[in-house]
Design an enzyme around this catalytic site. Structure first.
Site, mmCIF file in Angstrom:
data_model
loop_
_atom_site.group_PDB
_atom_site.id
_atom_site.type_symbol
_atom_site.label_atom_id
_atom_site.label_comp_id
_atom_site.label_asym_id
_atom_site.label_seq_id
_atom_site.Cartn_x
_atom_site.Cartn_y
_atom_site.Cartn_z
ATOM 1 N N SER A 52 0.852 -1.196 0.000
ATOM 2 C CA SER A 52 0.000 0.000 0.000
ATOM 3 C C SER A 52 0.880 1.236 0.000
ATOM 4 O O SER A 52 1.667 1.447 0.934
ATOM 5 C CB SER A 52 -0.883 0.006 1.240
ATOM 6 O OG SER A 52 -1.443 1.293 1.403
ATOM 7 N N GLY A 70 -3.204 3.825 7.960
ATOM 8 C CA GLY A 70 -2.219 2.754 7.987
ATOM 9 C C GLY A 70 -1.706 2.571 9.414
ATOM 10 O O GLY A 70 -1.975 3.397 10.293
ATOM 11 N N HIS A 128 -1.227 -1.377 -4.294
ATOM 12 C CA HIS A 128 -2.502 -1.026 -3.644
ATOM 13 C C HIS A 128 -2.545 0.482 -3.409
ATOM 14 O O HIS A 128 -1.657 1.060 -2.775
ATOM 15 C CB HIS A 128 -2.595 -1.787 -2.319
ATOM 16 C CG HIS A 128 -3.901 -1.637 -1.612
ATOM 17 N ND1 HIS A 128 -5.014 -2.385 -1.932
ATOM 18 C CD2 HIS A 128 -4.282 -0.827 -0.585
ATOM 19 C CE1 HIS A 128 -6.016 -2.059 -1.130
ATOM 20 N NE2 HIS A 128 -5.597 -1.107 -0.299
ATOM 21 N N ASP A 137 -4.794 3.600 -1.930
ATOM 22 C CA ASP A 137 -5.890 3.908 -1.008
ATOM 23 C C ASP A 137 -6.456 5.295 -1.265
ATOM 24 O O ASP A 137 -5.788 6.299 -1.014
ATOM 25 C CB ASP A 137 -5.386 3.815 0.439
ATOM 26 C CG ASP A 137 -5.164 2.381 0.862
ATOM 27 O OD1 ASP A 137 -6.112 1.587 0.775
ATOM 28 O OD2 ASP A 137 -4.020 2.051 1.260
ATOM 29 N N GLY A 141 1.088 -2.074 4.182
ATOM 30 C CA GLY A 141 1.648 -0.729 4.092
ATOM 31 C C GLY A 141 2.872 -0.602 4.958
ATOM 32 O O GLY A 141 4.010 -0.661 4.478
ATOM 33 N N ASP A 157 -6.721 -6.542 4.201
ATOM 34 C CA ASP A 157 -6.080 -5.229 4.262
ATOM 35 C C ASP A 157 -6.159 -4.680 5.680
ATOM 36 O O ASP A 157 -7.248 -4.477 6.216
ATOM 37 C CB ASP A 157 -6.832 -4.309 3.272
ATOM 38 C CG ASP A 157 -6.251 -2.911 3.173
ATOM 39 O OD1 ASP A 157 -5.184 -2.661 3.752
ATOM 40 O OD2 ASP A 157 -6.882 -2.074 2.495
HETATM 41 C C1 DX5 Z 1 -6.375 1.438 5.604
HETATM 42 C C2 DX5 Z 1 -5.933 1.142 4.197
HETATM 43 C C3 DX5 Z 1 -4.795 0.204 4.118
HETATM 44 C C4 DX5 Z 1 -3.523 0.666 4.808
HETATM 45 C C5 DX5 Z 1 -2.902 -0.560 5.408
HETATM 46 O O1 DX5 Z 1 -7.644 1.981 5.597
HETATM 47 O O2 DX5 Z 1 -7.001 0.580 3.438
HETATM 48 O O3 DX5 Z 1 -4.529 -0.210 2.782
HETATM 49 O O4 DX5 Z 1 -2.596 1.283 3.955
HETATM 50 O O5 DX5 Z 1 -1.827 -0.193 6.187
HETATM 51 P P1 DX5 Z 1 -1.078 -1.209 7.166
HETATM 52 O O6 DX5 Z 1 -0.607 -2.353 6.338
HETATM 53 O O7 DX5 Z 1 0.016 -0.380 7.734
HETATM 54 O O8 DX5 Z 1 -2.105 -1.649 8.193
HETATM 55 ZN ZN ZN Z 2 -6.513 -0.308 1.442
#
Ligand code: DX5
Ligand code: ZN
Length: 214
Positions: free
Chosen positions: A7, A143, A30, A32, A196, A174
């Site tokens: 992400s 994230g 990915h 967002d 992410g 996710d």
């Molecule tokens: C959160 C996003 C994710 C985010 C994940 O709402 O949809 O894609 O970037 O981040 P991590 O992997 O750090 O949880």
């Molecule tokens: Zn996402």
């Protein structure tokens, strides 16, 4: 084979092209998209997706965390998205169906996304036409949050529905995916893992991607 989708929410936006090139060993990119309404955060939109398309050939998996996404499907498709995910909570079912129809007309792959509160059965009206189902393992918006173990049951239920009605449909997860949680979601039935902070938060990015392949 498990697929990894870094992400870019956790990338350095000043050096976005450089950070996209760093994850070229992954499978999907990915992206967002947040509107400050469906989720309490604002990120990036159509012009940025268009610019990303110009600097990579990676498969662009665009996660729309926006209200009434049907309004923007055509624009994101034209900007170069390969797949669009719309949240089932973001509009009335008739409008979700319409968003999927427009995706088909635009030639992009179709996905629906589920917040943690939404039950697996909510995908039933759409399952036969979907390319992917996205199960959130955190509340969407930011994230770096902690993985919600309670979502393992939803992943199992979605996997069972996929096996019954449309076995080639992918199951993406996710939120909070890291080397410790990846085996749990894969065991529950996920085959595409978004990450992410577990990718961009590490010095050696190719090693961080490899560490998620279970
Ligand atoms: C959160 C996003 C994710 C985010 C994940 O709402 O949809 O894609 O970037 O981040 P991590 O992997 O750090 O949880
Ligand atoms: Zn996402």
């Amino acid at each position: 084979m498990v697929k990894i989708a870094p992400s870019i929410l956790s990338a350095d936006f000043v050096n976005l092209e450089r950070d996209i090139k760093k994850v070229s060993s992954a499978d999907y990119l990915h992206v967002d998209v947040m509107d400050g309404c469906f989720v309490p955060n604002l990120t990036i939109g159509i012009p940025v997706v268009k610019s990303i398309r110009q600097c990579t050939d990676m498969f662009l998996d665009v996660h729309l965390m926006i209200d009434k996404p049907v309004r923007y499907i055509e624009d994101f498709a034209k900007a170069g998205a390969d797949l669009l995910s719309v949240h089932l909570e973001a509009d009335h079912p008739t409008q979700i169906a319409q968003a999927l129809k427009v995706m088909g007309e635009c030639g992009v792959k179709k996905a629906v996304a589920l917040r943690p509160i939404t039950s697996a059965n909510a995908i039933l009206p759409y399952i036969e036409e979907l390319d992917m189902v996205l199960v959130m393992t955190v509340e969407p918006g930011f994230g770096g949050q902690s993985f919600m173990e309670s979502q393992l049951e939803t992943i199992r239920q979605v996997r069972a529905i996929i096996e019954k009605y449309h076995p080639t449909c992918e199951l993406e997860v996710d939120g909070g995916i890291a080397p410790k949680t990846a085996p749990l979601v894969v065991e529950a039935g996920a085959n595409v893992l978004v990450a992410g902070s577990a990718v961009y938060g590490k010095e050696d990015i190719p090693a961080a991607i490899a560490a998620l392949r279970v």
